[in-house]
Design a protein around this motif. Structure first.
Motif, mmCIF file in Angstrom:
data_model
loop_
_atom_site.group_PDB
_atom_site.id
_atom_site.type_symbol
_atom_site.label_atom_id
_atom_site.label_comp_id
_atom_site.label_asym_id
_atom_site.label_seq_id
_atom_site.Cartn_x
_atom_site.Cartn_y
_atom_site.Cartn_z
ATOM 1 N N GLY A 164 -8.057 2.381 4.535
ATOM 2 C CA GLY A 164 -8.339 2.719 5.928
ATOM 3 C C GLY A 164 -7.100 2.698 6.792
ATOM 4 N N ASN A 165 -6.219 1.732 6.535
ATOM 5 C CA ASN A 165 -5.052 1.607 7.401
ATOM 6 C C ASN A 165 -3.995 2.679 7.148
ATOM 7 O OD1 ASN A 165 -5.052 -0.749 9.367
ATOM 8 N ND2 ASN A 165 -6.073 -1.569 7.566
ATOM 9 N N VAL B 221 0.825 -1.207 0.000
ATOM 10 C CA VAL B 221 0.000 0.000 0.000
ATOM 11 C C VAL B 221 0.864 1.264 0.000
ATOM 12 C CG1 VAL B 221 -1.895 1.186 1.165
ATOM 13 C CG2 VAL B 221 -1.654 -1.280 1.412
ATOM 14 N N ASP B 222 0.435 2.248 -0.783
ATOM 15 C CA ASP B 222 1.051 3.567 -0.790
ATOM 16 C C ASP B 222 0.253 4.418 0.201
ATOM 17 O OD1 ASP B 222 1.851 5.909 -3.401
ATOM 18 O OD2 ASP B 222 1.145 6.349 -1.398
ATOM 19 N N ASP C 274 -4.704 5.669 7.374
ATOM 20 C CA ASP C 274 -5.007 6.622 8.447
ATOM 21 C C ASP C 274 -4.373 6.194 9.769
ATOM 22 O OD1 ASP C 274 -6.470 8.251 6.766
ATOM 23 O OD2 ASP C 274 -8.353 7.210 7.152
ATOM 24 N N VAL C 275 -4.302 4.850 9.966
ATOM 25 C CA VAL C 275 -3.651 4.341 11.178
ATOM 26 C C VAL C 275 -2.179 4.747 11.168
ATOM 27 C CG1 VAL C 275 -2.972 2.240 12.421
ATOM 28 C CG2 VAL C 275 -5.218 2.376 11.326
ATOM 29 N N VAL C 276 -1.515 4.515 10.026
ATOM 30 C CA VAL C 276 -0.086 4.834 9.922
ATOM 31 C C VAL C 276 0.133 6.331 10.104
ATOM 32 C CG1 VAL C 276 1.912 4.786 8.381
ATOM 33 C CG2 VAL C 276 0.347 2.855 8.433
ATOM 34 N N ARG C 277 -0.708 7.125 9.447
ATOM 35 C CA ARG C 277 -0.552 8.571 9.521
ATOM 36 C C ARG C 277 -0.752 9.093 10.939
ATOM 37 N NH1 ARG C 277 -2.282 12.897 7.753
ATOM 38 N NH2 ARG C 277 -4.435 12.452 8.275
ATOM 39 N N ALA C 278 -1.779 8.544 11.617
ATOM 40 C CA ALA C 278 -2.067 8.997 12.975
ATOM 41 C C ALA C 278 -0.886 8.693 13.893
ATOM 42 C CB ALA C 278 -3.334 8.316 13.496
#
Lengths: 265, 124
Positions: B49-50, B24-25, B52-56
């Motif tokens: 969706g994930n 995923v990019d 957003d997890v990485v970014r958060a």
């Protein structure tokens, strides 16, 4: 008392939005959908970019608004510019692979450049597209993409940008930095974009300088705009009313941004 | 050296209990490749969706002033593990591998170790 029965008014004709949407080929490009159905090979020229098709699948895309594959490969030191030009000039994919570009890296870079350029090529346009039937592009075998997948991804990308910050002004205008009173921390990849905002550069210029996909730069810029750190350069105004003292007030500036965002919804 | 497809195949074939994998990019949220998943588990949706997890997590680390990079992120569900491994290679900036594991069959320590090996082979 007698009740007079009246016939109910005829139902108003209502356009079924779902079927209208499907008829329009997902709302991106009916022409592209048709070309996919007839498994066409050739080049589709649109206002903001070009799509290369082989048997109805998109194998390559270019747009003046997005850095090309060559730029993505050379700016990160994967390849030197001369080798890229040789490979492009001779249309020889093998030449790239012989000069240290691994097949995996080439595939990822090509996929990334393809979706990126296609996002701009498939943007709403004011002139009709033109299709020239022809031969396959030299990078046709690297990462072919079905038209439906490309259209789905393009729509997802549009929705993503809208969700981050609904005002599209930062996508195309020259950008200026705004200095809010309490500036939020900026992650490194966004900071690199922010550092290049100077009142002259546009999103496409910044993407080219950083050797990053242009859509990614739009994402970073919308996040920066949402954080109040970047705004589009207002067009040179012929207005001569006195400078607005209220603009210096951070609360007024915030309210204006909220108003702009609401208007853009 | 492996390309996207062979890397994802290796994830599913060599990691015990793996039921789906995606590359995923995380800026665009696009899955550059997916393998496995099911009708009820859309890996493309999971990929988007994930991000957003990485970014958060990255933003939180920024706020805390932590300088270390994220190696992986583990999410434990009652019956699944989701493992996110960030790719650190030269051009791999901004990519992660996403792995879905069946909690009953997976060996978590082994899966993390194998995913690390696979990431090292994916020279992007």
């Amino acid at each position: 008392m007698t009740v007079v029965g009246t016939t109910p008014p005829p139902r108003l004709p209502v356009r079924d939005r779902t079927t209208a949407h499907q008829r329009a080929g997902g709302g991106v490009s009916p022409m592209l959908t048709r070309l996919a159905e007839e498994r066409a090979t050739g080049v589709l020229d649109r206002e903001h970019g070009t799509l290369h098709l082989v048997e109805g699948r998109v194998v390559h895309a270019e747009s003046p608004l997005a850095p090309g594959l060559g730029m993505l490969l050379t700016l990160h030191g994967t390849l030197d510019a001369e080798t890229w030009q040789d490979a492009e000039g001779s249309a020889d994919e093998g030449r790239l692979l012989r000069h240290g570009v691994t097949p995996g890296a080439l595939e990822l870079a090509q996929a990334s450049a393809l979706y990126d350029a296609a996002y701009f090529a498939l943007a709403p346009s004011s002139t009709p597209g033109r299709f020239r039937y022809g031969t396959a592009h030299w990078l046709a075998s690297v990462h072919p993409v079905p038209v439906a997948a490309l259209e789905r991804e393009t729509l997802r990308r549009r929705a993503l940008l809208r969700r981050i910050w609904p005002d599209p002004a930062t996508d195309a205008a020259p950008l200026i930095r705004a200095d809010p009173v309490a500036a939020p921390a900026v992650p490194p990849r966004q900071a690199a974009v922010l550092a290049r905002v100077d009142g002259v550069r546009r999103a496409a210029d910044i993407a080219r300088e950083l050797g990053r996909p242009a859509f990614h730069t739009l994402v970073h810029l919308r996040r920066l705009a949402a954080a109040g750190l970047v705004s589009p350069q207002p067009p040179p105004a012929a207005e001569d009313h006195p400078p607005d003292d209220a603009a210096a007030d951070p609360y007024v500036a915030l309210l204006k941004r909220v108003r702009d965002a609401l208007e853009a919804l | 050296m492996a390309n996207t497809e062979t890397t994802l195949k290796e994830c599913l074939a060599s990691i015990e209990g793996a039921t789906g994998a995606a590359l995923v990019d995380y800026t665009s949220g696009m899955a550059l490749g997916t393998l496995g998943g099911s009708k009820t588990f859309d890996l493309n949706v999971a990929a988007a969706g994930n991000t957003d997890v990485v970014r958060a997590k990255m933003r939180t680390m920024e706020h805390l002033g932590l300088k270390g990079g994220i190696e992986d992120i583990l999410i434990t569900l009652s019956d699944q593990y989701h493992l996110i491994r960030l790719i650190t290679g030269r051009g791999g900036n901004g990519l992660f591998l996403y792995l879905v594991l069946d909690a009953k069959r997976a060996n978590l320590a082994m899966a993390r170790h194998q995913l690390k090996k696979i990431e090292e082979d994916l020279e992007v």
